[in-house]
Write a protein that holds these residues in place. Structure first.
Motif, PDB file in Angstrom:
ATOM      1  N   HIS A 197       0.852  -1.180   0.000  1.00 52.98           N
ATOM      2  CA  HIS A 197       0.000   0.000   0.000  1.00 52.98           C
ATOM      3  C   HIS A 197       0.887   1.228   0.000  1.00 52.98           C
ATOM      4  N   SER A 198       0.309   2.384  -0.312  1.00 56.49           N
ATOM      5  CA  SER A 198       1.102   3.611  -0.344  1.00 56.49           C
ATOM      6  C   SER A 198       1.120   4.278   1.029  1.00 56.49           C
ATOM      7  N   VAL A 199       2.238   4.930   1.335  1.00 54.14           N
ATOM      8  CA  VAL A 199       2.359   5.760   2.533  1.00 54.14           C
ATOM      9  C   VAL A 199       2.954   7.098   2.109  1.00 54.14           C
ATOM     10  N   LEU A 200       2.651   8.130   2.885  1.00 51.28           N
ATOM     11  CA  LEU A 200       3.120   9.472   2.559  1.00 51.28           C
ATOM     12  C   LEU A 200       4.088   9.982   3.619  1.00 51.28           C
ATOM     13  N   ASN A 201       4.966  10.899   3.186  1.00 56.22           N
ATOM     14  CA  ASN A 201       5.929  11.532   4.090  1.00 56.22           C
ATOM     15  C   ASN A 201       6.056  12.995   3.686  1.00 56.22           C
ATOM     16  N   PHE A 202       6.047  13.892   4.701  1.00 56.96           N
ATOM     17  CA  PHE A 202       6.270  15.291   4.342  1.00 56.96           C
ATOM     18  C   PHE A 202       7.251  16.011   5.264  1.00 56.96           C
ATOM     19  N   MET A 203       7.688  15.363   6.348  1.00 56.01           N
ATOM     20  CA  MET A 203       8.684  15.982   7.210  1.00 56.01           C
ATOM     21  C   MET A 203       9.188  14.950   8.219  1.00 56.01           C
ATOM     22  N   THR A 204      10.245  15.314   8.953  1.00 60.89           N
ATOM     23  CA  THR A 204      10.753  14.469  10.029  1.00 60.89           C
ATOM     24  C   THR A 204      10.073  14.873  11.335  1.00 60.89           C
ATOM     25  N   ARG A 205       9.482  13.873  12.011  1.00 60.26           N
ATOM     26  CA  ARG A 205       8.785  14.132  13.258  1.00 60.26           C
ATOM     27  C   ARG A 205       9.281  13.158  14.324  1.00 60.26           C
ATOM     28  N   GLU A 206       8.890  13.400  15.566  1.00 63.13           N
ATOM     29  CA  GLU A 206       9.307  12.529  16.664  1.00 63.13           C
ATOM     30  C   GLU A 206       8.861  11.096  16.434  1.00 63.13           C
ATOM     31  N   THR A 207       7.702  10.920  15.826  1.00 58.85           N
ATOM     32  CA  THR A 207       7.171   9.578  15.616  1.00 58.85           C
ATOM     33  C   THR A 207       7.885   8.820  14.497  1.00 58.85           C
ATOM     34  N   ASP A 208       8.885   9.461  13.847  1.00 54.69           N
ATOM     35  CA  ASP A 208       9.696   8.749  12.858  1.00 54.69           C
ATOM     36  C   ASP A 208      10.739   7.857  13.527  1.00 54.69           C
ATOM     37  N   ASN A 209      10.960   8.060  14.820  1.00 54.22           N
ATOM     38  CA  ASN A 209      11.916   7.240  15.582  1.00 54.22           C
ATOM     39  C   ASN A 209      11.306   6.933  16.946  1.00 54.22           C
ATOM     40  N   VAL A 210      10.577   5.815  17.002  1.00 52.97           N
ATOM     41  CA  VAL A 210       9.943   5.399  18.257  1.00 52.97           C
ATOM     42  C   VAL A 210       9.989   3.881  18.378  1.00 52.97           C
ATOM     43  N   GLY A 211       9.809   3.386  19.591  1.00 56.11           N
ATOM     44  CA  GLY A 211       9.781   1.945  19.849  1.00 56.11           C
ATOM     45  C   GLY A 211      11.081   1.522  20.496  1.00 56.11           C
ATOM     46  N   VAL A 212      11.209   0.262  20.830  1.00 57.79           N
ATOM     47  CA  VAL A 212      10.449  -0.868  20.315  1.00 57.79           C
ATOM     48  C   VAL A 212       9.189  -1.088  21.176  1.00 57.79           C
ATOM     49  N   PHE A 213       8.039  -1.357  20.491  1.00 56.35           N
ATOM     50  CA  PHE A 213       6.794  -1.698  21.156  1.00 56.35           C
ATOM     51  C   PHE A 213       6.551  -3.199  20.985  1.00 56.35           C
ATOM     52  N   THR A 214       6.266  -3.886  22.061  1.00 51.17           N
ATOM     53  CA  THR A 214       5.871  -5.290  21.973  1.00 51.17           C
ATOM     54  C   THR A 214       4.357  -5.369  22.147  1.00 51.17           C
ATOM     55  N   VAL A 215       3.664  -5.826  21.109  1.00 51.48           N
ATOM     56  CA  VAL A 215       2.203  -5.832  21.112  1.00 51.48           C
ATOM     57  C   VAL A 215       1.707  -6.940  22.045  1.00 51.48           C
ATOM     58  N   PRO A 216       0.902  -6.587  23.049  1.00 53.50           N
ATOM     59  CA  PRO A 216       0.407  -7.607  23.993  1.00 53.50           C
ATOM     60  C   PRO A 216      -0.544  -8.601  23.319  1.00 53.50           C
ATOM     61  N   GLU A 217      -0.700  -9.754  23.928  1.00 49.93           N
ATOM     62  CA  GLU A 217      -1.664 -10.735  23.454  1.00 49.93           C
ATOM     63  C   GLU A 217      -3.059 -10.112  23.474  1.00 49.93           C
ATOM     64  N   GLY A 218      -3.827 -10.371  22.430  1.00 53.40           N
ATOM     65  CA  GLY A 218      -5.191  -9.853  22.359  1.00 53.40           C
ATOM     66  C   GLY A 218      -5.272  -8.388  21.974  1.00 53.40           C
TER      67      GLY A 218
END
Length: 282
Positions: free
Chosen positions: A197-218
């Motif tokens: 799928h397509s994704v868009l980018n228009f600037m560098t933001r804090e959310t461009d470098n986040v994680g690591v997130f481990t997704v909980p069960e459920g």
């Protein structure tokens, strides 16, 4: 014909009309609860997959039913605010579904915000147990970067969009002069299961470098395709983000745009986007 007979006929007609309206509302309520829920796209967080003013029906049968499948009725102009929990709150809390099936990575999903209860629409990128990170604007799943290929630019007219009348954001986080074309970088992202799928980018933001997130069960991890203009799972709920979304908070899957209007009202027929009528959602 007597006056009494005439009055009797009028009341009988009124009663039949009321019955017809009540039956129609009951049928519409059952249809909306069990099968499909209408949804207008109010923001640009899913561009260019979904545009402001797109109208679609959410397929509630796709993943089965939970309390979130019950309708919310919000008409602030007349003071009506009835939430799904008001109808079906007794079903909430076990993080399960009736006739449930698991969503697939890459699905475009409508879900209830785990705290506010508002409906959101995002793309599912993280499954239970996944490790999710963003590194320099690139999505990483289980320590592997997803495929990301440049695909030119996404351009749209700089004008007020939707009922809120907001202008689109262009490269660098700027706003183009009204009437000119607003551009963003466009990429094709390919998830581990092969969904592209397509994704868009228009600037560098804090959310461009986040994680690591481990997704909980459920739970699931969601992101908007317009990555720099999306409130999603990259930000925790306590920081006004979405965080991890429980299975029971999912409403359904978005499969196809039925109608689309670029104007501030659907009645402005000259702003209709006929090329998006019955447009499949990838």
């Amino acid at each position: 014909m007597s006056e009494e007979t005439t009055e009797s006929g009028v009341w009988a007609s009124i009663k039949e009309t009321v019955k017809t309206v009540v039956y129609a509302l009951l049928i519409a309520g059952v249809f909306r609860t069990l099968f499909f829920q209408p949804f207008w796209i109010p923001s640009g967080s899913m561009k260019d997959t979904l545009l402001i003013g797109d109208f679609l029906f959410v397929n509630k049968m796709a993943y089965g039913y939970s309390y979130a499948s019950c309708p919310s009725i919000r008409l602030p102009s007349i003071g009506i605010d009835i939430d799904a929990e008001d109808f079906c709150g007794f079903l909430k809390g076990d993080n399960d579904r009736i006739l449930g099936s698991e969503p697939e990575r890459g699905d475009v999903v409508v879900f209830r915000h785990p705290v506010t209860g508002l409906d959101f629409i995002k793309r599912l990128v993280g499954m239970p147990g996944d490790r999710i990170a963003m590194i320099d604007g690139v999505l990483h799943i289980n320590d592997q970067a997803v495929g990301l290929v440049p695909d030119g630019a996404f351009g749209e007219l700089s004008e007020r969009q939707g009922p809120q009348g907001q202008f689109p954001i262009c490269m660098g986080g700027l706003r183009a002069p009204e009437g000119e074309i607003c551009y963003k970088e466009k990429y094709i992202e390919t998830l581990p299961n092969g969904v592209s799928h397509s994704v868009l980018n228009f600037m560098t933001r804090e959310t461009d470098n986040v994680g690591v997130f481990t997704v909980p069960e459920g739970h699931y991890f969601f992101m908007g395709d317009n990555r720099d203009n999306s409130t999603d799972s990259r930000v925790a709920q306590e920081n006004r983000g979405v965080g991890f979304v429980p299975y029971e908070d999912i409403v359904g899957r978005a499969d196809r745009v039925m109608f689309s209007s670029a104007g501030r009202s659907m009645l402005a027929f000259w702003t209709w986007r006929s090329d998006r009528f019955f447009h499949p959602i990838d």
